[in-house]
Write an enzyme that holds these catalytic residues in place. Structure first.
Site, short mmCIF file in Angstrom:
data_model
loop_
_atom_site.label_atom_id
_atom_site.label_comp_id
_atom_site.label_asym_id
_atom_site.label_seq_id
_atom_site.Cartn_x
_atom_site.Cartn_y
_atom_site.Cartn_z
N LYS A 67 -30.03 35.52 -54.40
CA LYS A 67 -29.50 34.56 -53.40
C LYS A 67 -27.97 34.60 -53.46
CE LYS A 67 -30.07 29.85 -53.49
NZ LYS A 67 -30.83 28.61 -53.16
N ASP A 159 -30.55 4.84 -47.68
CA ASP A 159 -29.48 5.78 -47.36
C ASP A 159 -28.50 5.02 -46.46
OD1 ASP A 159 -27.82 7.84 -46.17
OD2 ASP A 159 -29.32 9.30 -46.77
#
Ligand SMILES: NC(=O)c1ccc[n+]([C@@H]2O[C@H](COP(=O)([O-])OP(=O)(O)OC[C@H]3O[C@@H](n4cnc5c(N)ncnc54)[C@H](O)[C@@H]3O)[C@@H](O)[C@H]2O)c1
Length: 320
Positions: A67, A159
């Protein structure tokens, strides 16, 4: 030589969350058994950012990938994301490239799957209520993984970013058998009701008071990623059985564990392998910390590629 190119949408539609959880479980199992090669991340600082190379090879399944993650702080001014990722899957027997895929979607899938493996082995079988801290990309994927493994009926979300909660609500509404999404009135109100607590935020300071956890709760944390960042408090860790993705990485990078000076009870791969037990009693509080490992990317990339080939997704390019 041919290579398959997979966009974010290809990655998302190739593999189910259950398939990703099964794949990541094999990655953890091989890593804990010493059957993975995963060199330390290579960091390449450049003028305007830093690029990280994350390779891994799994010896039993043969999954092999690299990656490439770039973090470039000035990108938003150019209308580009700060963090971008791509994953190259390689053939373990020839070293030839097999696929190049969009990496942010793969990261969300494999990070959700990490939480899914922990849920599979550590959450109570009857867990039905989730307290979800964060409503961003990783939180949505963590919730899908929890709902894949347990009969989740209610999600209490914390949140401060209302738009993120609305995006989460819209996505969850598209799931079959979707749980109810409720905005929590406070962190405490969410935690006292939760069977599973998920933390997937960018906070640097603890999200809730560990004294508020019910006996039997499972906690997954994926957010804090430096020794100074603490997402889950020391009280939680002192009350919990502490499980990590890899001891070495957790002790180097996970502020939750470093600041609390917590003893690590097991790696999740030891539990998958059966050399350590999963949940030990109905009242046990369990905590799983994922810092994120290249072996997850390698197995997820291989599973996505296999599924994409079967479904005919992506574009195949002749390279030579
Ligand atoms: N462990 C891993 O393998 C892994 C992989 C990818 C990302 N991450 C980490 O996961 C975290 C979340 O990533 P993301 O891509 O979802 O980011 P994101 O920006 O999409 O979402 C983060 C959310 O956290 C919310 N938040 C911030 N402080 C909060 C608080 N105190 N209480 C409640 N919510 C709060 C933000 O409002 C935002 O909606 C980041 O720290 C990222 O580095 C970990």
């Amino acid at each position: 030589m041919q290579i398959r190119l997979l966009t974010a949408s290809d990655v998302r539609s190739a593999l189910s969350m259950r398939g990703a959880i099964d794949a990541v479980a094999t990655a953890y199992a091989q890593l804990a058994a010493g059957k993975a090669t995963m060199p330390l991340r290579v960091k390449v600082p450049t003028e305007k950012g830093v690029t990280l190379l994350m390779p891994a090879h799994l010896h039993e399944t043969g999954d092999f990938a690299v990656k490439i993650v770039s973090v470039f702080g000035e990108n938003p001014a150019l209308g580009l994301p700060t963090v971008t990722a791509t994953v190259m899957a390689l053939d373990p027997s020839t070293g030839l490239p097999l696929a190049l895929m969009e990496g942010d979607s793969l990261t969300a899938l494999r990070t959700g799957a990490a939480g899914g493996v922990a849920t599979r082995y550590l959450a109570r079988p009857d867990a039905a209520t989730v307290a979800l801290f964060g409503a961003g990309v990783q939180a949505r994927s963590q919730l899908l993984a929890a709902a894949t493994e347990r009969p989740i009926r209610r999600v209490l979300v914390v949140d401060p970013f209302a738009e993120a909660i609305e995006r989460l609500r819209a996505e969850v509404a598209t799931w079959p058998d979707a749980p109810e999404v409720i905005v929590a009135t406070s962190p405490k109100a969410a935690v006292v009701q939760a069977d599973i607590v998920i933390a997937a935020t960018t906070t640097k300071t603890p999200l809730f008071d560990g004294n508020d956890l019910k006996p039997g709760t499972h906690v997954t944390g994926v957010g804090s990623f430096t020794p100074e960042m603490q997402e889950i408090d020391a009280v939680t860790l002192s009350r919990a059985r502490v499980v990590v993705d890899q001891r070495e990485a957790a002790m180097a990078e996970a502020g939750d564990i470093i600041i609390a000076k917590a003893a690590i009870d097991a790696e999740i791969g030891e539990i998958v392998n059966g050399t350590q037990p999963g949940r030990q009693s109905d009242d046990q509080i369990t905590y799983f910390k994922s810092v994120g490992l290249a072996v997850q990317d390698a197995v997820a990339a291989a599973a996505v590629l296999k599924a994409a080939e079967a479904k005919g997704l992506g574009t195949v390019i002749e390279m030579s």
